[in-house]
Design a protein around this motif. Sequence first.
Motif, short mmCIF file in Angstrom:
data_model
loop_
_atom_site.label_atom_id
_atom_site.label_comp_id
_atom_site.label_asym_id
_atom_site.label_seq_id
_atom_site.Cartn_x
_atom_site.Cartn_y
_atom_site.Cartn_z
N SER A 62 -19.85 -24.89 -59.56
CA SER A 62 -19.54 -26.32 -59.61
C SER A 62 -19.37 -26.73 -61.06
O SER A 62 -20.21 -26.40 -61.91
CB SER A 62 -20.68 -27.10 -58.96
OG SER A 62 -20.38 -28.48 -58.95
N LEU A 111 -17.53 -29.92 -63.87
CA LEU A 111 -16.96 -31.24 -64.06
C LEU A 111 -15.45 -31.13 -64.23
O LEU A 111 -14.94 -30.09 -64.67
CB LEU A 111 -17.56 -31.90 -65.30
CG LEU A 111 -19.06 -32.20 -65.26
CD1 LEU A 111 -19.53 -32.66 -66.63
CD2 LEU A 111 -19.37 -33.24 -64.19
N PRO A 112 -14.72 -32.18 -63.90
CA PRO A 112 -13.28 -32.18 -64.19
C PRO A 112 -13.03 -31.88 -65.66
O PRO A 112 -13.75 -32.37 -66.54
CB PRO A 112 -12.85 -33.60 -63.83
CG PRO A 112 -13.83 -34.03 -62.79
CD PRO A 112 -15.13 -33.41 -63.19
N LYS A 171 -9.42 -29.59 -61.90
CA LYS A 171 -9.29 -30.91 -61.32
C LYS A 171 -9.98 -30.95 -59.97
O LYS A 171 -10.14 -29.90 -59.33
CB LYS A 171 -7.81 -31.25 -61.16
CG LYS A 171 -7.01 -31.17 -62.44
CD LYS A 171 -5.53 -31.44 -62.19
CE LYS A 171 -4.74 -31.36 -63.49
NZ LYS A 171 -3.30 -31.65 -63.28
N PRO A 172 -10.36 -32.12 -59.51
CA PRO A 172 -11.00 -32.20 -58.19
C PRO A 172 -10.17 -31.56 -57.08
O PRO A 172 -10.74 -30.97 -56.15
CB PRO A 172 -11.17 -33.71 -57.99
CG PRO A 172 -11.31 -34.25 -59.37
CD PRO A 172 -10.37 -33.42 -60.21
N THR A 208 -10.75 -27.95 -55.90
CA THR A 208 -11.90 -27.61 -55.08
C THR A 208 -11.46 -26.87 -53.82
O THR A 208 -10.61 -27.36 -53.07
CB THR A 208 -12.68 -28.87 -54.70
OG1 THR A 208 -13.22 -29.46 -55.88
CG2 THR A 208 -13.80 -28.56 -53.73
N VAL A 268 -15.10 -28.90 -57.99
CA VAL A 268 -14.84 -29.69 -59.21
C VAL A 268 -15.13 -31.15 -58.86
O VAL A 268 -14.41 -31.77 -58.07
CB VAL A 268 -13.39 -29.52 -59.68
CG1 VAL A 268 -13.20 -30.25 -61.02
CG2 VAL A 268 -13.01 -28.05 -59.81
N THR A 269 -16.17 -31.67 -59.44
CA THR A 269 -16.59 -33.02 -59.11
C THR A 269 -17.35 -33.64 -60.27
O THR A 269 -18.03 -32.95 -61.02
CB THR A 269 -17.45 -33.03 -57.85
OG1 THR A 269 -17.83 -34.39 -57.54
CG2 THR A 269 -18.70 -32.19 -58.02
N SER A 270 -17.22 -34.94 -60.37
CA SER A 270 -17.98 -35.66 -61.38
C SER A 270 -19.26 -36.24 -60.78
O SER A 270 -20.04 -36.87 -61.46
CB SER A 270 -17.14 -36.78 -62.00
OG SER A 270 -16.64 -37.63 -60.99
#
Length: 114
Positions: free
Chosen positions: A11, A13-14, A86-87, A90, A112-114
């Motif tokens: 996992s 972050l963008p 980028k999200p 995912t 990929v997540t904030s």
Amino acid sequence: QVQLVESGGGSVLPGGSLRLSCTPSRSIFSFANMRWYRQAPGNQRELVAILNTSGWSNHAEAVKGRFAISRDRANRTLLLQMNDLKPEDTAVYYCNANDVRSYWGQGTQVTVTS
């Protein structure tokens, strides 16, 4: 039976990076080509990148300029370097190897997540 062992998901972050690895149970050069696919929930599995024994490679439009498929220096492991994630990247990522048959890894999750 050929086995493809994948690793490297996780996992991030963008904008982050990950590198996926796929080690086959026999020589990389015994396959006509090796590929990375991905499948997001509710979507069909899609081709991300392909590398053949001559070194020719190609990448899906959605990942061009951000992802790079390659072999490691020992030519034992298929890699997928993923930058500027980028999200929408995912998905579960799968390694695939082809000779007269097609072989698949177990898949590795990339989130990929904030």
